[in-house]
Design a protein around this motif. Structure first.
Motif, PDB file in Angstrom:
ATOM      1  N   ALA A 278       0.848  -1.192   0.000  1.00 42.08           N
ATOM      2  CA  ALA A 278       0.000   0.000   0.000  1.00 42.08           C
ATOM      3  C   ALA A 278       0.883   1.241   0.000  1.00 42.08           C
ATOM      4  O   ALA A 278       1.903   1.294   0.678  1.00 42.08           O
ATOM      5  CB  ALA A 278      -0.914   0.010   1.214  1.00 42.08           C
ATOM      6  N   SER A 279       0.493   2.216  -0.791  1.00 39.38           N
ATOM      7  CA  SER A 279       1.154   3.507  -0.818  1.00 39.38           C
ATOM      8  C   SER A 279       0.067   4.557  -0.673  1.00 39.38           C
ATOM      9  O   SER A 279      -0.886   4.580  -1.467  1.00 39.38           O
ATOM     10  CB  SER A 279       1.901   3.685  -2.149  1.00 39.38           C
ATOM     11  N   GLU A 280       0.177   5.367   0.356  1.00 42.05           N
ATOM     12  CA  GLU A 280      -0.838   6.379   0.661  1.00 42.05           C
ATOM     13  C   GLU A 280      -2.217   5.734   0.841  1.00 42.05           C
ATOM     14  O   GLU A 280      -3.230   6.269   0.431  1.00 42.05           O
ATOM     15  CB  GLU A 280      -0.850   7.471  -0.406  1.00 42.05           C
ATOM     16  N   GLY A 281      -2.230   4.543   1.450  1.00 42.75           N
ATOM     17  CA  GLY A 281      -3.483   3.870   1.791  1.00 42.75           C
ATOM     18  C   GLY A 281      -4.102   3.038   0.684  1.00 42.75           C
ATOM     19  O   GLY A 281      -5.127   2.407   0.899  1.00 42.75           O
ATOM     20  N   LEU A 282      -3.488   3.012  -0.495  1.00 48.45           N
ATOM     21  CA  LEU A 282      -4.039   2.239  -1.608  1.00 48.45           C
ATOM     22  C   LEU A 282      -2.979   1.333  -2.217  1.00 48.45           C
ATOM     23  O   LEU A 282      -1.807   1.695  -2.295  1.00 48.45           O
ATOM     24  CB  LEU A 282      -4.589   3.170  -2.694  1.00 48.45           C
ATOM     25  N   ALA A 283      -3.415   0.155  -2.651  1.00 50.21           N
ATOM     26  CA  ALA A 283      -2.543  -0.791  -3.350  1.00 50.21           C
ATOM     27  C   ALA A 283      -3.230  -1.170  -4.657  1.00 50.21           C
ATOM     28  O   ALA A 283      -4.421  -0.926  -4.850  1.00 50.21           O
ATOM     29  CB  ALA A 283      -2.302  -2.021  -2.485  1.00 50.21           C
ATOM     30  N   ARG A 284      -2.474  -1.799  -5.546  1.00 45.94           N
ATOM     31  CA  ARG A 284      -3.003  -2.131  -6.874  1.00 45.94           C
ATOM     32  C   ARG A 284      -3.573  -3.555  -6.911  1.00 45.94           C
ATOM     33  O   ARG A 284      -3.080  -4.447  -6.230  1.00 45.94           O
ATOM     34  CB  ARG A 284      -1.891  -2.001  -7.917  1.00 45.94           C
ATOM     35  N   PHE A 285      -4.617  -3.745  -7.719  1.00 44.50           N
ATOM     36  CA  PHE A 285      -5.165  -5.073  -7.977  1.00 44.50           C
ATOM     37  C   PHE A 285      -5.306  -5.251  -9.484  1.00 44.50           C
ATOM     38  O   PHE A 285      -5.238  -4.285 -10.250  1.00 44.50           O
ATOM     39  CB  PHE A 285      -6.512  -5.283  -7.267  1.00 44.50           C
ATOM     40  N   VAL A 286      -5.470  -6.519  -9.892  1.00 42.85           N
ATOM     41  CA  VAL A 286      -5.601  -6.846 -11.312  1.00 42.85           C
ATOM     42  C   VAL A 286      -6.941  -7.515 -11.540  1.00 42.85           C
ATOM     43  O   VAL A 286      -7.344  -8.406 -10.778  1.00 42.85           O
ATOM     44  CB  VAL A 286      -4.462  -7.787 -11.765  1.00 42.85           C
ATOM     45  N   GLU A 287      -7.628  -7.061 -12.588  1.00 43.91           N
ATOM     46  CA  GLU A 287      -8.910  -7.640 -12.978  1.00 43.91           C
ATOM     47  C   GLU A 287      -9.024  -7.548 -14.496  1.00 43.91           C
ATOM     48  O   GLU A 287      -8.886  -6.449 -15.049  1.00 43.91           O
ATOM     49  CB  GLU A 287     -10.041  -6.858 -12.298  1.00 43.91           C
ATOM     50  N   ASN A 288      -9.227  -8.678 -15.150  1.00 46.90           N
ATOM     51  CA  ASN A 288      -9.298  -8.719 -16.619  1.00 46.90           C
ATOM     52  C   ASN A 288      -8.073  -8.070 -17.267  1.00 46.90           C
ATOM     53  O   ASN A 288      -8.190  -7.306 -18.222  1.00 46.90           O
ATOM     54  CB  ASN A 288     -10.583  -8.065 -17.123  1.00 46.90           C
ATOM     55  N   LYS A 289      -6.899  -8.339 -16.691  1.00 44.71           N
ATOM     56  CA  LYS A 289      -5.606  -7.845 -17.190  1.00 44.71           C
ATOM     57  C   LYS A 289      -5.461  -6.334 -17.110  1.00 44.71           C
ATOM     58  O   LYS A 289      -4.594  -5.745 -17.754  1.00 44.71           O
ATOM     59  CB  LYS A 289      -5.338  -8.342 -18.611  1.00 44.71           C
ATOM     60  N   LYS A 290      -6.308  -5.678 -16.330  1.00 43.47           N
ATOM     61  CA  LYS A 290      -6.227  -4.235 -16.109  1.00 43.47           C
ATOM     62  C   LYS A 290      -5.919  -3.989 -14.633  1.00 43.47           C
ATOM     63  O   LYS A 290      -6.178  -4.839 -13.782  1.00 43.47           O
ATOM     64  CB  LYS A 290      -7.543  -3.540 -16.476  1.00 43.47           C
ATOM     65  N   ILE A 291      -5.398  -2.796 -14.334  1.00 46.44           N
ATOM     66  CA  ILE A 291      -5.000  -2.461 -12.964  1.00 46.44           C
ATOM     67  C   ILE A 291      -5.903  -1.379 -12.390  1.00 46.44           C
ATOM     68  O   ILE A 291      -6.227  -0.400 -13.060  1.00 46.44           O
ATOM     69  CB  ILE A 291      -3.527  -2.012 -12.928  1.00 46.44           C
ATOM     70  N   GLY A 292      -6.282  -1.586 -11.114  1.00 40.19           N
ATOM     71  CA  GLY A 292      -7.045  -0.611 -10.343  1.00 40.19           C
ATOM     72  C   GLY A 292      -6.444  -0.537  -8.948  1.00 40.19           C
ATOM     73  O   GLY A 292      -5.365  -1.088  -8.703  1.00 40.19           O
ATOM     74  N   PHE A 293      -7.145   0.099  -8.015  1.00 40.82           N
ATOM     75  CA  PHE A 293      -6.628   0.280  -6.654  1.00 40.82           C
ATOM     76  C   PHE A 293      -7.653  -0.166  -5.618  1.00 40.82           C
ATOM     77  O   PHE A 293      -8.860  -0.069  -5.838  1.00 40.82           O
ATOM     78  CB  PHE A 293      -6.273   1.752  -6.415  1.00 40.82           C
ATOM     79  N   PHE A 294      -7.137  -0.652  -4.479  1.00 40.97           N
ATOM     80  CA  PHE A 294      -7.987  -1.085  -3.363  1.00 40.97           C
ATOM     81  C   PHE A 294      -7.432  -0.556  -2.055  1.00 40.97           C
ATOM     82  O   PHE A 294      -6.262  -0.187  -1.966  1.00 40.97           O
ATOM     83  CB  PHE A 294      -8.129  -2.612  -3.335  1.00 40.97           C
ATOM     84  N   ASP A 295      -8.297  -0.540  -1.019  1.00 38.58           N
ATOM     85  CA  ASP A 295      -7.889  -0.062   0.305  1.00 38.58           C
ATOM     86  C   ASP A 295      -7.501  -1.226   1.209  1.00 38.58           C
ATOM     87  O   ASP A 295      -7.458  -2.387   0.777  1.00 38.58           O
ATOM     88  CB  ASP A 295      -8.973   0.822   0.918  1.00 38.58           C
ATOM     89  N   SER A 296      -7.248  -0.949   2.489  1.00 41.59           N
ATOM     90  CA  SER A 296      -6.770  -1.972   3.425  1.00 41.59           C
ATOM     91  C   SER A 296      -7.820  -3.028   3.766  1.00 41.59           C
ATOM     92  O   SER A 296      -7.498  -4.060   4.338  1.00 41.59           O
ATOM     93  CB  SER A 296      -6.248  -1.324   4.712  1.00 41.59           C
ATOM     94  N   ALA A 297      -9.080  -2.802   3.387  1.00 37.99           N
ATOM     95  CA  ALA A 297     -10.134  -3.798   3.589  1.00 37.99           C
ATOM     96  C   ALA A 297     -10.386  -4.597   2.301  1.00 37.99           C
ATOM     97  O   ALA A 297     -11.367  -5.313   2.191  1.00 37.99           O
ATOM     98  CB  ALA A 297     -11.423  -3.119   4.043  1.00 37.99           C
ATOM     99  N   CYS A 298      -9.469  -4.467   1.342  1.00 38.39           N
ATOM    100  CA  CYS A 298      -9.600  -5.110   0.019  1.00 38.39           C
ATOM    101  C   CYS A 298     -10.873  -4.660  -0.693  1.00 38.39           C
ATOM    102  O   CYS A 298     -11.476  -5.410  -1.450  1.00 38.39           O
ATOM    103  CB  CYS A 298      -9.515  -6.626   0.113  1.00 38.39           C
ATOM    104  N   LYS A 299     -11.263  -3.427  -0.443  1.00 36.62           N
ATOM    105  CA  LYS A 299     -12.393  -2.836  -1.150  1.00 36.62           C
ATOM    106  C   LYS A 299     -11.833  -2.091  -2.358  1.00 36.62           C
ATOM    107  O   LYS A 299     -10.935  -1.249  -2.231  1.00 36.62           O
ATOM    108  CB  LYS A 299     -13.146  -1.859  -0.244  1.00 36.62           C
TER     109      LYS A 299
END
Length: 194
Positions: A91-112
């Motif tokens: 996590a950087s500044e409270g958000l980390a990256r996730f992958v879905e359908n080969k694209k990248i987005g961000f999630f918080d510490s609750a995996c939201k």
């Protein structure tokens, strides 16, 4: 007092479930990991190659068949984190990256999921902004990878595009001046953050 009661009710419901998840303890059986409660009752059967402890938000990262996932205390799959340094993204500044359908987005510490997976690559947030690209590709360079090609832009922590994704590179972002230095072709210019 009337407004406080609903808040206290929600807090009273959530608190035990969060502390329950934190009280789950990982254990190993036949080279696989699962989780038990403090009384020793198996809550999640051993099925993972590697596990991290549940955090204060009631989620844990687990490795299954060389794929990392974030799960809740009911063993419900929440998301697939972006892999960085052989594990889930930091996590950087409270958000980390996730992958879905080969694209990248961000999630918080609750995996939201907080920012939709819409980018071919995204840098971690730094000073409230992330440099993102589309049309780019990860190219292996020994044991590491580099990002090549595509068009680049900048998003803020709400997921709003503040520099359109049309530039060959984002050289720097000046928070005080609210500008980004970008390149397009052979020219370098300064653009305002929108």
């Amino acid at each position: 007092m009337k407004r406080l009661l609903p808040t206290m009710f929600v807090f009273a419901i959530l608190l035990p479930s969060l502390s329950y998840a934190q009280s789950l303890i990982s254990f190993e059986k036949n080279d696989l990991y699962g989780f038990k409660n403090k009384k020793g009752k198996v809550v999640i059967t051993p099925q993972y190659t590697l596990v991290n402890d549940f955090n204060e938000k009631g989620v844990a990262f687990v490795l299954n068949k060389n794929e990392w996932a974030c799960i809740d205390s009911n063993n419900k799959y929440l998301l697939s984190p972006f892999i960085f340094d052989n594990g889930p993204d930091y996590a950087s500044e409270g958000l980390a990256r996730f992958v879905e359908n080969k694209k990248i987005g961000f999630f918080d510490s609750a995996c939201k999921k907080t920012i939709k997976a819409e980018y071919d690559f995204a840098n971690p947030f730094e000073n409230q902004f992330s440099i993102v690209c589309n049309g780019c590709a990860s190219v292996k360079d020994g044991e590491h990878s580099t990002i090549q090609g595509g068009k680049y832009g900048v998003i803020n922590k709400k997921g709003k595009v503040v520099v359109s994704i049309e530039f060959d590179s984002i050289v720097s972002i000046d928070i005080r001046k609210k500008t980004a230095t970008v390149t397009k072709g052979n020219s370098k210019q300064e653009v305002k953050l929108q």
